[in-house]
Enzyme design. Structure first.
Site, PDB file in Angstrom:
ATOM      1  N   ASP A  61      -8.627  -2.760  -5.395  1.00  0.00           N
ATOM      2  CA  ASP A  61      -8.727  -1.920  -5.042  1.00  0.00           C
ATOM      3  C   ASP A  61      -8.530  -0.384  -5.794  1.00  0.00           C
ATOM      4  OD1 ASP A  61      -6.953  -0.595  -3.308  1.00  0.00           O
ATOM      5  OD2 ASP A  61      -5.033  -1.522  -3.751  1.00  0.00           O
TER       6      ASP A  61
ATOM      7  N   HIS B  28      -8.190  -4.547  -1.600  1.00  0.00           N
ATOM      8  CA  HIS B  28      -6.782  -3.921  -0.668  1.00  0.00           C
ATOM      9  C   HIS B  28      -6.583  -4.759   1.056  1.00  0.00           C
ATOM     10  CE1 HIS B  28      -4.201  -0.769  -0.356  1.00  0.00           C
ATOM     11  NE2 HIS B  28      -3.516  -0.882   0.462  1.00  0.00           N
TER      12      HIS B  28
ATOM     13  N   SER C 233       0.697  -1.166  -0.080  1.00  0.00           N
ATOM     14  CA  SER C 233       0.061  -0.200  -0.256  1.00  0.00           C
ATOM     15  C   SER C 233       0.480   1.205  -0.085  1.00  0.00           C
ATOM     16  CB  SER C 233      -1.014   0.049   1.356  1.00  0.00           C
ATOM     17  OG  SER C 233      -1.519   1.352   0.582  1.00  0.00           O
TER      18      SER C 233
END
Length: 318
Positions: free
Chosen positions: A259, A289, A166
């Site tokens: 995501d 995600h 991320s």
């Protein structure tokens, strides 16, 4: 529903994924209504007690000198007989705002064991108290320290990997660029796990999956506002701002269909390849995600095994 989001083509999800995603989507706080300290407190209060698994040969909690002062790191050495293992310098996710060494402890242990590498997790400074490029510079400082000290912990400084999930994927990508442009340390590979590459909120994945899939477009806008209040023109914040991507280390790029940043991650993999960088890219359909840090999912266990193999394949023959 956020303006521009479309939900007319719902993906088919595995039952366990659909059930978990519904729980996560309904239970995660609306970050846009909170201060950063409030958000961190909520996240920590929901964290399960650490299990310290899988077991490692050694774990060291250290504090090294970073550009902003003390920089905590955690070093994981797996149970391997080799005296010089690859070394993964890892940046955790959390929107540049939350998470820490403990939030990704299980993941780092799994990565150390699965890849067969020493993992160094970096507790970089968080936004908004420390806006960009503070986190980037902390990650680069950690890389430099690891290159100098890896051998003391069973690592091979000639086999360095920068990695992150991320927001941490953003830091890994930008640090790979910084190492190229500053003349080192030499990096053998980069591992970008559903990376936050840029602040383009008008991509296909943002339009399709900007609401209802746990990580939202509204949250991503808020994270960028915290991290980059003065703009994002700097390649230390967004890697595609660099003049060129040529000469970067081989990349393993992992994205997740549901995501919002997925399209940007897919595009970055293509841009790296077009610049002559060796790229292994895998997009996991029907996943969201953060799924790699949820080991209870059976699909996560299988994905991790595949990704660890991709990292080993990206490293030079030993």
């Amino acid at each position: 529903m956020e303006s521009g989001a479309v939900r007319d083509a719902e993906p088919e999800l595995l039952p366990e994924v659909a059930a978990l995603l519904a729980t996560l989507d309904s239970g995660f706080p609306d970050v846009t209504t909170l201060t950063a300290p409030q958000l961190r407190a909520i996240i920590r209060s929901r964290r399960a007690p650490l299990q310290w698994l899988p077991a490692m040969r050694e774990v060291h909690n250290l504090t090294v000198t970073g550009p902003g002062g003390a920089l905590p790191i955690r070093i994981y050495r797996p149970r391997r007989d080799a005296s010089a293992l690859p070394v993964i310098v890892f940046a955790h996710g959390g929107g540049f705002v939350f998470c820490d060494l403990d939030s990704h402890d299980e993941f780092c242990r799994s990565m150390a064991e699965g890849v067969g590498a020493v993992v160094v997790s970096v507790d970089y400074r968080l936004a908004p108290e420390h806006p960009a490029p503070a986190a980037h510079e902390d990650m680069y400082a950690a890389l430099v320290w690891v290159a100098e000290h890896a051998a003391e912990y069973g690592g091979d400084p000639a086999a360095l990997v920068v990695a992150g999930d991320s927001a941490g994927g953003n830091l890994a990508a930008t640090v790979a660029l910084a190492a190229r442009d500053r003349g080192g340390p030499p990096i053998a590979a980069q591992l970008l796990l559903y990376p936050v590459i840029d602040d383009d909120f008008d991509t296909e994945s943002y339009r399709r999956f900007g609401t209802g899939y746990y990580n939202t477009a509204a949250a991503m806008r808020w994270y960028w506002q915290q991290y980059a209040p003065h703009g994002t023109a700097d390649p230390r914040l967004i890697p595609t701002r660099a003049d060129s991507l040529a000469g970067l280390p081989p990349a393993v790029v992992i994205t997740a269909e549901l995501d919002p940043p997925c399209s940007s991650g897919d595009d970055y993999a293509r841009l790296l390849g077009a610049a002559g960088v060796a790229v292994s890219h895998r997009r996991y359909e029907g996943l969201f995600h953060g799924f790699l840090t949820i080991p209870a999912l059976s699909v996560t266990r299988a994905a991790r095994a595949e990704i660890w193999a991709m990292v080993r394949a990206a490293l030079p023959a030993r």
